[in-house]
Motif scaffolding. Sequence first.
Motif, PDB file in Angstrom:
ATOM      1  N   SER A 174      20.555  28.376  22.742  1.00 12.50           N
ATOM      2  CA  SER A 174      19.949  27.570  21.667  1.00 12.50           C
ATOM      3  C   SER A 174      19.291  28.725  20.509  1.00 12.50           C
ATOM      4  O   SER A 174      19.618  28.185  19.277  1.00 12.50           O
ATOM      5  N   LYS A 175      18.490  29.529  20.965  1.00  6.76           N
ATOM      6  CA  LYS A 175      18.202  30.589  19.888  1.00  6.76           C
ATOM      7  C   LYS A 175      18.899  31.173  19.121  1.00  6.76           C
ATOM      8  O   LYS A 175      18.990  31.264  18.121  1.00  6.76           O
ATOM      9  N   ASP A 301      16.356  19.146  21.606  1.00  3.81           N
ATOM     10  CA  ASP A 301      14.733  19.354  21.855  1.00  3.81           C
ATOM     11  C   ASP A 301      14.386  21.117  21.699  1.00  3.81           C
ATOM     12  O   ASP A 301      13.459  21.414  21.225  1.00  3.81           O
ATOM     13  N   LYS A 302      15.235  21.947  22.231  1.00  5.08           N
ATOM     14  CA  LYS A 302      15.027  23.235  22.085  1.00  5.08           C
ATOM     15  C   LYS A 302      14.981  23.709  20.757  1.00  5.08           C
ATOM     16  O   LYS A 302      14.395  24.291  20.266  1.00  5.08           O
ATOM     17  N   PHE A 303      16.143  23.097  19.697  1.00  4.60           N
ATOM     18  CA  PHE A 303      16.158  23.517  18.351  1.00  4.60           C
ATOM     19  C   PHE A 303      14.844  23.060  17.875  1.00  4.60           C
ATOM     20  O   PHE A 303      14.278  23.713  17.068  1.00  4.60           O
ATOM     21  N   GLU A 304      14.281  21.595  18.210  1.00  4.06           N
ATOM     22  CA  GLU A 304      13.135  21.248  17.586  1.00  4.06           C
ATOM     23  C   GLU A 304      11.860  22.090  17.721  1.00  4.06           C
ATOM     24  O   GLU A 304      11.094  22.530  16.989  1.00  4.06           O
ATOM     25  N   VAL A 305      11.798  22.667  19.243  1.00  3.76           N
ATOM     26  CA  VAL A 305      10.724  23.437  19.520  1.00  3.76           C
ATOM     27  C   VAL A 305      10.579  24.796  18.695  1.00  3.76           C
ATOM     28  O   VAL A 305       9.790  25.293  18.139  1.00  3.76           O
ATOM     29  N   ILE A 306      11.993  25.256  18.493  1.00  6.40           N
ATOM     30  CA  ILE A 306      12.171  26.653  17.828  1.00  6.40           C
ATOM     31  C   ILE A 306      11.745  26.263  16.483  1.00  6.40           C
ATOM     32  O   ILE A 306      10.860  27.070  15.762  1.00  6.40           O
ATOM     33  N   LEU A 307      12.369  25.136  15.833  1.00  2.00           N
ATOM     34  CA  LEU A 307      11.826  24.982  14.314  1.00  2.00           C
ATOM     35  C   LEU A 307      10.464  24.840  14.189  1.00  2.00           C
ATOM     36  O   LEU A 307       9.862  25.116  13.121  1.00  2.00           O
TER      37      LEU A 307
END
Length: 311
Positions: A174-175, A301-307
């Motif tokens: 995702s990163k 969820d992974k996208f949200e954590v990164i952003l």
Amino acid sequence: MNSKICELFGIEYPIIQGGMAWVSDAHLAAAVSDAGGLGVIAAGHAPATWVKEQIDILRSKTDKPFGVNIMLLSPFKEEVAKVLADEKVPVIFTGAGNPAEYIELWKSSGAKIAPVVASRALAMRMEAMGVDAVVAEGSEAGGHIGELTTMVLTPNIVQSVNIPVICAGGIHDSKTALAAFVLGADGVQVGTRFVLAKECTTHQAYKDKIIKAKDIDSKVTGRVTGHPVRLIRSPIVRTMLKAEYQPNAVETLEKLGEGSLRAAVVDGDVKKGSFMAGQVGCMLKEEHSAKEIIEDIFDADKFEVILKSLA
Ligand code: TUI
């Protein structure tokens, strides 16, 4: 995800499975297409009869859109190009050359065309010829590569063409997918991670070679002779790297390379095999289904954590 690539190819997630010679067969491609990405059969050096067979197998497994990658160094490229048109393959990818002579034929068959390019100049030439998208492939990718890295190639092509750009080379989670979108890409192409898909029929020794690879095990042969190929360190790679600086390097490398990709993918021959893989091999430790891979990369969820970590 709402993306120009999803609309263009009629898919759910803007992810293309890389067309990897010998690796990307109908079984892998059908699994990826079924999971909402775009599965791609790689024609590699195979004859047109094999390509037609694979298209038939894929169509018996899924009715989702799919693609075929034609490798333009193949001795069978003429007949393969014709089969792709006859079979009305929905999306055609090209690699390792300029597909100019086939564009008209494929457009008349209704295909969407997306050449893999390794430079801004070629991307612009392709756009002028009327292709639908380009795959900007950075030199982190496995197999036959160009000189420029994903980080430089992608934004340079994005700012130079008006067609959708698919980012390739170094994408596996995702990163890295999010990074590709930040660079302006409309979609991503993932190769090496799909070698570790459970549906991928590649020999276990090839998968283990990727799983065990360290970062510094990723090598490029053929830089001296002008045909750079990225693969994982092995006995044949050592011989090739030495041969590059000897007389008749082109012929020696060609001879060593002959049949070596098949030896790796089909036979798992760790001595004679060429284990082509991207630099990201060093980050991959587990096998998953194609569906799990796609859902892991496009995990909201992974996208949200990164952003959030950037806010
Ligand atoms: O095609 C690939 N990667 C590949 S093909 C392959 S099969 C193979 N087997 C044995 C030896 C060598 C290859 C393994 N990996 N990637 C797409 C790609 N295309 N990357 C770079 C290019 C490219 C390079 C030069 C595209 C066009 C080009 O020049 C065209 C021109 O006319 O300027």
